[in-house]
Design a protein around this motif. Structure first.
Motif, mmCIF file in Angstrom:
data_model
loop_
_atom_site.group_PDB
_atom_site.id
_atom_site.type_symbol
_atom_site.label_atom_id
_atom_site.label_comp_id
_atom_site.label_asym_id
_atom_site.label_seq_id
_atom_site.Cartn_x
_atom_site.Cartn_y
_atom_site.Cartn_z
ATOM 1 N N ARG A 152 35.444 42.969 43.313
ATOM 2 C CA ARG A 152 34.682 42.742 44.545
ATOM 3 C C ARG A 152 35.646 42.642 45.711
ATOM 4 N N VAL A 153 35.408 43.464 46.731
ATOM 5 C CA VAL A 153 36.242 43.470 47.927
ATOM 6 C C VAL A 153 35.353 43.624 49.161
ATOM 7 N N SER A 154 35.924 43.365 50.330
ATOM 8 C CA SER A 154 35.190 43.568 51.583
ATOM 9 C C SER A 154 35.144 45.054 51.917
ATOM 10 N N TYR A 155 34.268 45.400 52.831
ATOM 11 C CA TYR A 155 34.173 46.794 53.262
ATOM 12 C C TYR A 155 35.492 47.266 53.862
ATOM 13 N N SER A 156 36.183 46.394 54.571
ATOM 14 C CA SER A 156 37.436 46.784 55.209
ATOM 15 C C SER A 156 38.538 47.060 54.192
ATOM 16 N N ASP A 157 38.446 46.442 52.990
ATOM 17 C CA ASP A 157 39.465 46.658 51.953
ATOM 18 C C ASP A 157 39.071 47.749 50.960
ATOM 19 N N TYR A 158 37.811 48.172 51.003
ATOM 20 C CA TYR A 158 37.332 49.136 50.013
ATOM 21 C C TYR A 158 38.081 50.466 50.078
ATOM 22 N N GLN A 159 38.317 50.972 51.271
ATOM 23 C CA GLN A 159 39.003 52.252 51.408
ATOM 24 C C GLN A 159 40.405 52.178 50.835
ATOM 25 N N LYS A 160 41.107 51.091 51.090
ATOM 26 C CA LYS A 160 42.461 50.929 50.549
ATOM 27 C C LYS A 160 42.430 50.907 49.022
ATOM 28 N N LEU A 161 41.417 50.269 48.466
ATOM 29 C CA LEU A 161 41.305 50.190 47.010
ATOM 30 C C LEU A 161 41.076 51.558 46.386
ATOM 31 N N GLY A 178 26.700 45.975 48.885
ATOM 32 C CA GLY A 178 25.842 44.898 49.340
ATOM 33 C C GLY A 178 26.534 44.152 50.461
ATOM 34 N N GLU A 179 26.587 42.839 50.374
ATOM 35 C CA GLU A 179 27.352 42.080 51.360
ATOM 36 C C GLU A 179 28.822 42.434 51.273
ATOM 37 N N ASP A 180 29.299 42.615 50.047
ATOM 38 C CA ASP A 180 30.636 43.138 49.782
ATOM 39 C C ASP A 180 30.492 44.423 48.971
ATOM 40 N N VAL A 181 31.615 45.035 48.619
ATOM 41 C CA VAL A 181 31.594 46.224 47.771
ATOM 42 C C VAL A 181 32.026 45.822 46.363
ATOM 43 N N THR A 182 31.227 46.213 45.375
ATOM 44 C CA THR A 182 31.564 45.976 43.972
ATOM 45 C C THR A 182 31.960 47.292 43.336
ATOM 46 N N VAL A 183 33.149 47.334 42.753
ATOM 47 C CA VAL A 183 33.665 48.548 42.122
ATOM 48 C C VAL A 183 33.894 48.265 40.644
ATOM 49 N N ILE A 184 33.397 49.141 39.785
ATOM 50 C CA ILE A 184 33.639 49.034 38.345
ATOM 51 C C ILE A 184 34.819 49.930 37.997
ATOM 52 N N CYS A 185 35.848 49.336 37.387
ATOM 53 C CA CYS A 185 37.074 50.056 37.048
ATOM 54 C C CYS A 185 37.300 50.015 35.534
ATOM 55 N N ALA A 186 38.040 50.999 35.033
ATOM 56 C CA ALA A 186 38.435 51.012 33.625
ATOM 57 C C ALA A 186 39.929 51.263 33.541
ATOM 58 N N LEU A 187 40.615 50.463 32.722
ATOM 59 C CA LEU A 187 42.047 50.615 32.530
ATOM 60 C C LEU A 187 42.436 49.971 31.217
ATOM 61 N N GLU A 188 43.628 50.300 30.718
ATOM 62 C CA GLU A 188 44.099 49.719 29.475
ATOM 63 C C GLU A 188 44.108 48.193 29.585
ATOM 64 N N ALA A 189 43.719 47.516 28.495
ATOM 65 C CA ALA A 189 43.535 46.066 28.535
ATOM 66 C C ALA A 189 44.805 45.324 28.922
ATOM 67 N N THR A 203 43.834 42.211 49.406
ATOM 68 C CA THR A 203 42.761 41.512 50.137
ATOM 69 C C THR A 203 43.198 40.141 50.646
ATOM 70 N N ASN A 204 44.493 39.853 50.529
ATOM 71 C CA ASN A 204 44.998 38.525 50.923
ATOM 72 C C ASN A 204 44.260 37.396 50.201
ATOM 73 N N GLY A 205 43.981 37.652 48.914
ATOM 74 C CA GLY A 205 43.364 36.634 48.078
ATOM 75 C C GLY A 205 41.863 36.519 48.193
ATOM 76 N N LYS A 206 41.234 37.359 49.010
ATOM 77 C CA LYS A 206 39.786 37.253 49.215
ATOM 78 C C LYS A 206 38.982 38.033 48.166
ATOM 79 N N GLY A 207 39.599 39.058 47.550
ATOM 80 C CA GLY A 207 38.894 39.850 46.546
ATOM 81 C C GLY A 207 38.971 39.212 45.176
ATOM 82 N N SER A 208 38.254 39.773 44.216
ATOM 83 C CA SER A 208 38.249 39.245 42.849
ATOM 84 C C SER A 208 38.192 40.382 41.848
#
Length: 225
Positions: A152-161, A178-189, A203-208
């Protein structure tokens, strides 16, 4: 992302097995006979049997549908000549599977007889060649445990992601706005910490980043294709 008391990430132990990367069909001709090599990665004997049955049904008009499959580190190995002379079809296909270094896979070689007898040696060579071509086309891959992560990131950080993820061979598999952008990612565990650190830094600690599932996939780091 949850951690244990000893500050280690709560992920399953890495499981790695070598199989083929994808399902394929290839075609070759040998003295007017047409050979179709079908290959598929499988996880269970039931899945292998279902693949064989599906190809037999799809190519019910063929002269022969020879098959072989290999599972569980070679503990399960089955084959059928499907009417070809004994030892000239199914066993050569199985030998190709064993020599490939891959496991957990099934191969069906469909033959449409072209009117010219190939002889025992010719049949062995043709069925072996068709199976090898199918495996070459499918590609050998190391399978690993993948983490499916909700970011989950803000709209302003979504493009960078979205720019950063492909550079790190992290697959973006979906997004919701939605209020923020939720992205589903897949990578090696074993790379979840890498993604988590990227999100925190970007995101300077704001994303999750939260692991929501695990599944086995061909590794983006070790594909032999």
């Amino acid at each position: 992302m949850k951690k244990n008391k000893d500050n280690t990430t709560n992920t399953p132990e890495a499981k790695k097995r070598v199989s083929i990367a994808r399902e394929v069909t290839v075609e070759m001709e040998e003295r007017k006979s047409i050979f179709l090599g079908h290959a598929k990665p499988v996880s269970t004997e039931e899945e292998a049997k279902a693949f064989v049955a599906a190809k037999k049904a799809e190519y019910a008009d063929a002269t022969h549908n020879v098959y072989a499959y290999l599972l569980n580190g070679g503990a399960i190995a089955r084959f059928s000549d499907d009417g070809e002379p004994q030892g000239t079809a199914g066993m050569p296909v199985l030998n190709v599977l064993k020599m490939s270094g891959a496991c957990d896979l099934a191969v069906v070689v469909t033959r449409y007889f072209g009117g010219i007898l190939l002889g025992a040696g010719g049949l062995v060579r043709a069925y072996s060649a068709s199976a090898r071509q199918a495996l070459d086309e499918a590609g050998i891959a190391v399978y690993e445990e993948f983490a499916i992560v909700r970011v989950r990131v803000s709209y302003s950080d979504y493009q960078k992601l979205t720019v950063a993820l492909p550079k790190l061979t992290i697959s973006e598999e979906g997004s919701e706005f939605g209020e923020d952008v939720t992205v589903i990612c897949a990578l090696e565990a074993d790379r979840v910490e890498e993604l988590s650190s990227l999100v925190v830094e970007m995101t300077n600690g704001k994303g999750s980043a939260e692991v929501i599932a695990y599944e086995e996939r061909p590794s983006l780091r070790h594909t032999g294709i």
